[in-house]
Enzyme design. Structure first.
Site, PDB file in Angstrom:
ATOM      1  CG  HIS B 147     -26.760 -17.287 -27.770  1.00 36.86           C
ATOM      2  ND1 HIS B 147     -27.694 -16.412 -28.237  1.00 36.86           N
ATOM      3  CD2 HIS B 147     -25.558 -16.824 -28.207  1.00 36.86           C
ATOM      4  CE1 HIS B 147     -27.089 -15.442 -28.908  1.00 36.86           C
ATOM      5  NE2 HIS B 147     -25.789 -15.666 -28.910  1.00 36.86           N
ATOM      6  N   GLY B 148     -28.464 -21.854 -27.672  1.00 34.62           N
ATOM      7  CA  GLY B 148     -28.708 -23.164 -27.075  1.00 34.62           C
ATOM      8  C   GLY B 148     -29.639 -23.199 -25.877  1.00 34.62           C
TER       9      GLY B 148
END
Lengths: 444, 182
Positions: B147-148
């Site tokens: 999710h970065g």
């Protein structure tokens, strides 16, 4: 399930649900308001005890399956892991292992009660047959469960039982071998066998639960048999299942838990065998192989016959007798309370079965009654275990095939009361306050 | 309990509803305690077993880790990053000690005194448990592909959804090139 429903929905939600899924009506009519003969004694509590046994086995079994590994290289150690490392694992496993014994103890009492009080007779034949099916499924489940720890007794138990089917080689050569190879998934009991036994051991209890549902359904169509063996004539003969028998069953279940807990906490290995603490070794069989105690009578019958095929067939026939019983018994009177001669034959039948169990735990050539000593070896000679097994097995089969069909035609019976209530009201029961649910233990 | 309601509704002369209620409450209380005591072992058996808890600590030789590289080892079933940081990476981490951060922590608090070149963190993203990739992301630390989330060279969360810095395991240096984790 049958008869007139007494359920009255009390709230708007219950009325709403009742027209969509009448599950509360079903629960009320089968477990709360079900009209039950008012004279059931404690032998009738074993149905409820057995239901609890099944629940205990399923709950503990699901837990054990979370930690057990069904692989011939890992199974034994995974059981040790359960015993040593898993939180409370030792207790859960001992409940499961001893629970199997308690389950069989209860089912034998339940079956004996049915035999004594004629619970297999019309109109309860289907109920009885379903019970026999449950018993067969129980035996299959227990056998496969015993294999899973993969100790020496597990392994050779699996070897012996699966090899029973090789006896069919005598009927059509090759068929028995083909069956055993198919059962094993190889040429001997091995990993493939263990894996499928685990799968089936997990499945069968749920099949038992399903047949138990049918068993209860078939019970609730004619209703319970009772110690007098006279069918319910009026509402005066019955009480609602709740609270009368829910409380009685609950009390019996708690009493049943006392010896159960004693085994689990004080003698957890008493019913097991020391050789099962040794990992399975396909290259060496322990000296003395015995099945679990609940299979010993059948094991004795198997060993009583010198012929392999005939022994196997006779052993299976011993169970088949139970299935045929409703049509073998010619007596119209259900309860043996009114069949004094039958009571004696029944008592000897119980003794013969227990005696067969005793024989099954002994070595075949052990001497029961010594006649003297062998002149050469000095060993005792006389009436051996295998001879005793033959006598007792003969009586076991005679009970079903001779006594049950003939006794009903010739025996002298006692007068059977008109209804469940009659013996209470006419013989010393008049002093009872009206409405008391008295059990007529002694009657004329 | 339907029974006690019935008893209350129709009390008879010889049946005191209060005594009946007391029996019901006492019986249900005992049954409830018994049920709870029975249920506990069946719940607790799913907790880590004794042999799982016994695998608490491991020792690792770190002499083979070149400057600028990291080693990933497994401890208690999870990845642990042992990163041999370059002087530039240390400097970048120290320079940002007072930057605006979600989970403020100084670089010194995340390493052992005199061993600032070694950063040892549990390699599990504090967002939803993925393993962040080494040397990627805006800050040259780690970048979580799920999710970065972006971690810097001190393992501190700088961007993305993760709420906390990469966790520090208990560890100590047992020799110049030997570390004991757990």
């Amino acid at each position: 399930m049958s008869g007139h429903s007494t359920y009255e929905p009390k709230t708007a939600f219950e009325r709403w649900l009742d027209t969509r899924l009448p599950i509360l009506r079903l629960a009320n009519d089968t477990a709360l308001d079900f009209p039950t003969p008012k004279n059931l004694n404690y032998w009738w509590t074993f149905g409820g005890i057995l239901a609890i046994c099944l629940v205990v086995q399923i709950v503990t079994g699901i837990v054990l399956a979370m930690h057990y590994v069904a692989n011939s290289a890992l199974a034994f150690n995974s059981v040790e892991h359960i015993m040593r490392d898993v939180n409370h694992g030792w207790m859960i496993r001992y409940i499961h292992a001893n629970g199997a014994s308690m389950f069989f103890l209860a089912v034998y009492v339940h079956i004996a009660r049915g035999l004594y009080y004629g619970s297999y007779k019309a109109p309860r034949e289907v109920l009885w047959l379903l019970g026999c099916v449950i018993y067969l499924l129980m035996m299959a489940t227990a056998f496969m469960g015993y294999v899973l720890p993969w100790g020496q007794m597990s392994y050779y138990g699996a070897v012996v039982i699966t090899n029973l089917f090789s006896a069919f080689d005598k009927i059509i050569p090759g068929v028995g071998t083909a069956i055993t190879t198919w059962l094993w998934g190889g040429f001997a009991v091995d990993n493939a066998t263990l894996n499928r036994f685990f799968s089936l051991h997990y499945l069968l209890p749920f099949m038992i639960a399903g047949v138990v549902g049918l068993h209860i359904w078939a019970l609730h169509v004619p209703g319970n048999n009772n110690p007098v063996g006279v069918e319910v004539k009026s509402k005066a003969d019955t009480v609602p299942f709740h609270p009368y028998y829910t409380v009685k069953d609950a009390f019996a279940i708690l009493v049943f838990f006392i010896p159960f807990a004693w085994f689990v906490f004080f003698a957890p290995e008493a019913l097991g065998h020391a050789d099962n603490q040794v990992p399975a070794n396909p290259l060496a069989t322990p000296i003395h192989i015995v099945p679990e105690w609940y299979f010993l009578p059948f094991y004795a019958i198997l060993r009583a016959v010198p012929d392999k095929l005939f022994g196997v067939l006779l052993m299976f026939s011993a169970i088949a007798m139970l299935f045929a019983l409703p049509w073998l018994d010619t007596s119209k009177i259900k309860s043996m309370r009114y069949r004094p001669t039958a009571r004696w034959f029944f008592g000897f039948f119980i003794l013969a079965t227990l005696g067969l169990g005793w024989c099954g735990g002994k070595l075949p050539d052990d001497v029961v009654i010594p006649f003297g000593r062998d002149a050469v070896s000095g060993e005792a000679v006389g009436f051996t275990v295998v001879m005793m097994s033959r006598v007792l097995a003969a009586y076991y089969f005679a009970y079903f095939l001779l006594v049950m069909p003939l006794l009903g035609l010739f025996e002298k019976t006692l007068p059977v009361p008109d209804s469940i209530s009659t013996p209470v009201l006419t013989k010393g029961g008049a002093a009872m306050p009206s409405g008391a649910a008295a059990a007529p233990e002694k009657k004329g | 309990m339907a029974e006690s309601a019935k008893a209350n509704a129709h009390p008879t002369a010889d049946e005191d509803p209060n005594r009946r209620d007391f029996i019901h409450i006492a019986a249900l209380s005992v049954a409830g305690v018994g049920a709870a005591a029975t249920a506990w072992p069946f719940i607790d058996q799913m907790n880590p077993s004794g042999d799982t808890l016994a695998l608490a600590s491991i020792e690792q030789d770190i002499s083979k880790i070149a400057v600028g590289q990291q080693m990933v080892i497994k401890w208690r079933g999870k990845p642990v990053f042992i990163r041999h940081r370059t002087p530039a990476e240390i400097a970048a981490a120290v320079k940002d000690d007072h930057a605006d951060m979600r989970d403020p922590a100084s670089d010194a608090s995340r390493t052992k005194p005199g061993q600032q070149q070694w950063l040892i963190v549990i390699g599990v993203c504090t967002h939803l448990g993925c393993v962040p990739n080494f040397g990627t992301g805006d800050y040259g630390g780690w970048f979580c592909p799920c999710h970065g989330s972006v971690y810097d060279t001190s393992g501190r969360i700088r961007k993305g959804p993760a709420p906390l810095n990469l966790q520090l395991p208990d560890y100590q240096f047992t020799g110049p090139t030997q570390v004991k984790i757990g």
